[in-house]
Design a protein around this motif. Structure first.
Motif, PDB file in Angstrom:
ATOM      1  N   ARG A  34       0.845  -1.160   0.443  1.00  0.00           N
ATOM      2  CA  ARG A  34       0.171   0.273   0.115  1.00  0.00           C
ATOM      3  C   ARG A  34       0.740   1.405   0.042  1.00  0.00           C
ATOM      4  O   ARG A  34       0.249   2.156   0.305  1.00  0.00           O
ATOM      5  CB  ARG A  34      -0.719  -0.296   1.594  1.00  0.00           C
ATOM      6  CG  ARG A  34      -0.044  -0.343   2.382  1.00  0.00           C
ATOM      7  CD  ARG A  34      -1.307  -0.296   3.735  1.00  0.00           C
ATOM      8  NE  ARG A  34      -0.348  -0.355   4.403  1.00  0.00           N
ATOM      9  CZ  ARG A  34      -1.095  -0.502   6.412  1.00  0.00           C
ATOM     10  NH1 ARG A  34      -2.281  -1.099   5.917  1.00  0.00           N
ATOM     11  NH2 ARG A  34      -0.401  -1.161   7.111  1.00  0.00           N
ATOM     12  N   ASP A  35       2.073   1.327   0.468  1.00  0.00           N
ATOM     13  CA  ASP A  35       2.750   1.949   0.442  1.00  0.00           C
ATOM     14  C   ASP A  35       4.311   2.139  -0.760  1.00  0.00           C
ATOM     15  O   ASP A  35       5.154   1.759  -0.731  1.00  0.00           O
ATOM     16  CB  ASP A  35       4.011   2.212   1.714  1.00  0.00           C
ATOM     17  CG  ASP A  35       4.743   3.413   2.330  1.00  0.00           C
ATOM     18  OD1 ASP A  35       4.995   4.118   0.611  1.00  0.00           O
ATOM     19  OD2 ASP A  35       4.569   3.978   3.155  1.00  0.00           O
ATOM     20  N   LEU A  36       3.398   2.610  -1.606  1.00  0.00           N
ATOM     21  CA  LEU A  36       3.851   2.474  -3.546  1.00  0.00           C
ATOM     22  C   LEU A  36       5.649   3.300  -3.111  1.00  0.00           C
ATOM     23  O   LEU A  36       6.511   2.786  -3.588  1.00  0.00           O
ATOM     24  CB  LEU A  36       3.393   3.538  -3.889  1.00  0.00           C
ATOM     25  CG  LEU A  36       4.277   2.785  -6.191  1.00  0.00           C
ATOM     26  CD1 LEU A  36       4.014   1.982  -6.407  1.00  0.00           C
ATOM     27  CD2 LEU A  36       3.212   3.770  -6.841  1.00  0.00           C
ATOM     28  N   ALA A  37       5.793   4.489  -2.781  1.00  0.00           N
ATOM     29  CA  ALA A  37       7.231   5.153  -2.299  1.00  0.00           C
ATOM     30  C   ALA A  37       7.924   4.159  -1.956  1.00  0.00           C
ATOM     31  O   ALA A  37       9.640   3.947  -1.781  1.00  0.00           O
ATOM     32  CB  ALA A  37       6.798   6.648  -1.690  1.00  0.00           C
ATOM     33  N   LYS A  38       7.408   3.472  -0.482  1.00  0.00           N
ATOM     34  CA  LYS A  38       8.717   2.638  -0.383  1.00  0.00           C
ATOM     35  C   LYS A  38       9.060   1.911  -1.396  1.00  0.00           C
ATOM     36  O   LYS A  38       9.886   1.709  -1.340  1.00  0.00           O
ATOM     37  CB  LYS A  38       7.557   1.995   1.311  1.00  0.00           C
ATOM     38  CG  LYS A  38       8.781   1.085   2.469  1.00  0.00           C
ATOM     39  CD  LYS A  38       7.977   1.129   3.397  1.00  0.00           C
ATOM     40  CE  LYS A  38       6.731  -0.338   2.427  1.00  0.00           C
ATOM     41  NZ  LYS A  38       6.010  -0.655   3.919  1.00  0.00           N
ATOM     42  N   VAL A  39       7.948   1.020  -1.637  1.00  0.00           N
ATOM     43  CA  VAL A  39       8.625  -0.075  -2.385  1.00  0.00           C
ATOM     44  C   VAL A  39       9.437  -0.012  -3.422  1.00  0.00           C
ATOM     45  O   VAL A  39       9.853  -0.924  -4.235  1.00  0.00           O
ATOM     46  CB  VAL A  39       7.423  -1.331  -2.619  1.00  0.00           C
ATOM     47  CG1 VAL A  39       6.803  -1.287  -1.588  1.00  0.00           C
ATOM     48  CG2 VAL A  39       6.213  -0.567  -4.051  1.00  0.00           C
ATOM     49  N   GLU A  40       9.178   1.348  -4.154  1.00  0.00           N
ATOM     50  CA  GLU A  40      10.152   2.113  -5.241  1.00  0.00           C
ATOM     51  C   GLU A  40      11.487   2.292  -4.705  1.00  0.00           C
ATOM     52  O   GLU A  40      12.289   1.779  -5.487  1.00  0.00           O
ATOM     53  CB  GLU A  40       9.589   2.805  -6.014  1.00  0.00           C
ATOM     54  CG  GLU A  40       7.872   3.045  -6.489  1.00  0.00           C
ATOM     55  CD  GLU A  40       7.300   4.357  -6.975  1.00  0.00           C
ATOM     56  OE1 GLU A  40       7.665   5.530  -6.630  1.00  0.00           O
ATOM     57  OE2 GLU A  40       6.684   4.476  -8.056  1.00  0.00           O
ATOM     58  N   GLY A  41      11.250   2.585  -3.473  1.00  0.00           N
ATOM     59  CA  GLY A  41      12.792   2.999  -2.874  1.00  0.00           C
ATOM     60  C   GLY A  41      13.406   1.439  -2.647  1.00  0.00           C
ATOM     61  O   GLY A  41      14.806   1.119  -3.110  1.00  0.00           O
ATOM     62  N   TYR A  42      12.581  -0.187  -2.450  1.00  0.00           N
ATOM     63  CA  TYR A  42      13.402  -1.369  -2.913  1.00  0.00           C
ATOM     64  C   TYR A  42      13.802  -2.325  -3.870  1.00  0.00           C
ATOM     65  O   TYR A  42      14.746  -2.429  -3.927  1.00  0.00           O
ATOM     66  CB  TYR A  42      12.635  -2.706  -2.117  1.00  0.00           C
ATOM     67  CG  TYR A  42      12.129  -1.741  -0.338  1.00  0.00           C
ATOM     68  CD1 TYR A  42      12.947  -1.184   0.324  1.00  0.00           C
ATOM     69  CD2 TYR A  42      10.831  -1.816   0.218  1.00  0.00           C
ATOM     70  CE1 TYR A  42      12.506  -1.321   1.585  1.00  0.00           C
ATOM     71  CE2 TYR A  42      10.387  -2.182   1.341  1.00  0.00           C
ATOM     72  CZ  TYR A  42      11.349  -1.214   1.817  1.00  0.00           C
ATOM     73  OH  TYR A  42      11.161  -1.018   3.273  1.00  0.00           O
ATOM     74  N   VAL A  43      12.951  -1.757  -4.648  1.00  0.00           N
ATOM     75  CA  VAL A  43      12.628  -2.201  -6.352  1.00  0.00           C
ATOM     76  C   VAL A  43      14.289  -0.942  -7.047  1.00  0.00           C
ATOM     77  O   VAL A  43      15.150  -2.381  -7.409  1.00  0.00           O
ATOM     78  CB  VAL A  43      11.977  -1.506  -7.237  1.00  0.00           C
ATOM     79  CG1 VAL A  43      11.945  -1.297  -8.580  1.00  0.00           C
ATOM     80  CG2 VAL A  43      10.908  -2.930  -6.554  1.00  0.00           C
ATOM     81  N   ASN A  44      14.192  -0.023  -6.169  1.00  0.00           N
ATOM     82  CA  ASN A  44      15.438   0.779  -7.295  1.00  0.00           C
ATOM     83  C   ASN A  44      17.030  -0.022  -5.925  1.00  0.00           C
ATOM     84  O   ASN A  44      17.566   0.078  -7.601  1.00  0.00           O
ATOM     85  CB  ASN A  44      15.366   2.382  -6.710  1.00  0.00           C
ATOM     86  CG  ASN A  44      14.498   3.041  -7.709  1.00  0.00           C
ATOM     87  OD1 ASN A  44      13.763   2.728  -8.848  1.00  0.00           O
ATOM     88  ND2 ASN A  44      13.942   3.652  -7.226  1.00  0.00           N
ATOM     89  N   ASP A  45      16.693  -0.738  -5.718  1.00  0.00           N
ATOM     90  CA  ASP A  45      17.892  -1.290  -4.954  1.00  0.00           C
ATOM     91  C   ASP A  45      18.059  -2.932  -5.188  1.00  0.00           C
ATOM     92  O   ASP A  45      18.934  -3.285  -5.890  1.00  0.00           O
ATOM     93  CB  ASP A  45      17.770  -1.345  -3.728  1.00  0.00           C
ATOM     94  CG  ASP A  45      18.424  -0.653  -2.334  1.00  0.00           C
ATOM     95  OD1 ASP A  45      18.470   1.032  -2.946  1.00  0.00           O
ATOM     96  OD2 ASP A  45      17.634  -0.326  -1.458  1.00  0.00           O
ATOM     97  N   LEU A  46      16.525  -3.484  -5.484  1.00  0.00           N
ATOM     98  CA  LEU A  46      17.332  -4.494  -6.326  1.00  0.00           C
ATOM     99  C   LEU A  46      18.087  -4.645  -7.931  1.00  0.00           C
ATOM    100  O   LEU A  46      18.597  -5.212  -8.824  1.00  0.00           O
ATOM    101  CB  LEU A  46      16.020  -5.361  -6.344  1.00  0.00           C
ATOM    102  CG  LEU A  46      15.252  -5.407  -4.885  1.00  0.00           C
ATOM    103  CD1 LEU A  46      14.007  -6.262  -5.600  1.00  0.00           C
ATOM    104  CD2 LEU A  46      16.262  -7.057  -4.723  1.00  0.00           C
ATOM    105  N   LYS A  47      16.949  -3.252  -8.820  1.00  0.00           N
ATOM    106  CA  LYS A  47      17.947  -3.263 -10.099  1.00  0.00           C
ATOM    107  C   LYS A  47      18.685  -2.562 -10.132  1.00  0.00           C
ATOM    108  O   LYS A  47      19.907  -3.006 -10.595  1.00  0.00           O
ATOM    109  CB  LYS A  47      16.543  -1.923 -10.271  1.00  0.00           C
ATOM    110  CG  LYS A  47      15.823  -2.379 -10.339  1.00  0.00           C
ATOM    111  CD  LYS A  47      14.282  -1.204 -11.479  1.00  0.00           C
ATOM    112  CE  LYS A  47      13.367  -1.932 -12.031  1.00  0.00           C
ATOM    113  NZ  LYS A  47      12.150  -0.538 -12.572  1.00  0.00           N
TER     114      LYS A  47
END
Length: 214
Positions: A34-47
């Protein structure tokens, strides 16, 4: 096309560790929260680590939005190979504090949305590869009266895992749950996110045991 791990309910603990563990095995990762901004940060780290990943938003109180998010995962990354359901409604609440409405609202997040998520993704799972992984908790066996709703939810998770396994095993879809019986923190002797993620990988790889109490 890579296998896809879809994680529902993402935070910096178990779910993110599971994402990294499965990514090491070649999975693309979909983080749904539900917190898109938070997971976008995680996704950037994964990428940044060379992992194919995507961030997807849903409202835990709106079951239809979870179905929409999982369908978006399929369009962007491909069909879900493994679903990791980690969402939970975490709060104290005694018999005197809970109401029928509050219990129903929590049950949607803790249990009912699992069924919806499974029904959304199971049709395109490959026999022998498909998996449903549920984050359970020791509250299922503790009768914690000050966590009435969550205790009910975790007890339901164990029961649901067994029911799903009985239903989906003939289709070659594995269902398993890790009952985490301790406080999860990076400095813990046993219950670290990485250790639990490793248990999830073993559970999925072995595909023979529905519940592991860890």
């Amino acid at each position: 096309m890579a296998k896809v791990l879809s994680v529902v309910g993402v935070g910096p603990g178990i779910s993110l560790a599971v994402a990294h563990r499965f990514a090491r095995e070649g999975f693309a990762v979909a983080l749904i929260s539900r917190d898109l901004a938070k997971v976008e940060g995680y996704v950037n780290d994964l990428k940044a680590a060379g992992i194919e990943a995507g961030a997807f938003e849903y409202d835990s109180a709106d079951s239809a939005s979870l179905e929409t998010a999982l369908k978006q995962v399929e369009k962007q990354l491909g069909p879900t190979t493994v679903l990791h359901y980690n969402a939970a409604s975490l709060h104290k609440g005694s018999l005197e504090q809970e109401t029928a409405d509050s219990l129903v609202a929590d049950f949607r997040v803790n249990t009912a949305n699992i069924v919806l998520a499974v029904n959304t993704v199971r049709g395109k799972m490959v026999p022998g590869e498909g998996g449903i992984l549920l984050t359970g908790g020791g509250l299922a066996y503790m009768n914690a009266t000050d966590y009435l709703s969550l205790t009910l939810g975790k007890a339901a998770t164990v029961t649901l895992a067994n029911l799903l396994n009985k239903t989906l095993k003939p289709a070659g879809i594995f269902v398993g749950t890790i009952t985490v019986s301790g406080t999860v923190r990076p400095t813990a002797e046993k219950h670290t996110p990485d250790n639990i993620a490793e248990e999830f990988w073993k559970l999925y790889s072995d595909r023979s045991t529905v519940e592991v109490r860890f």
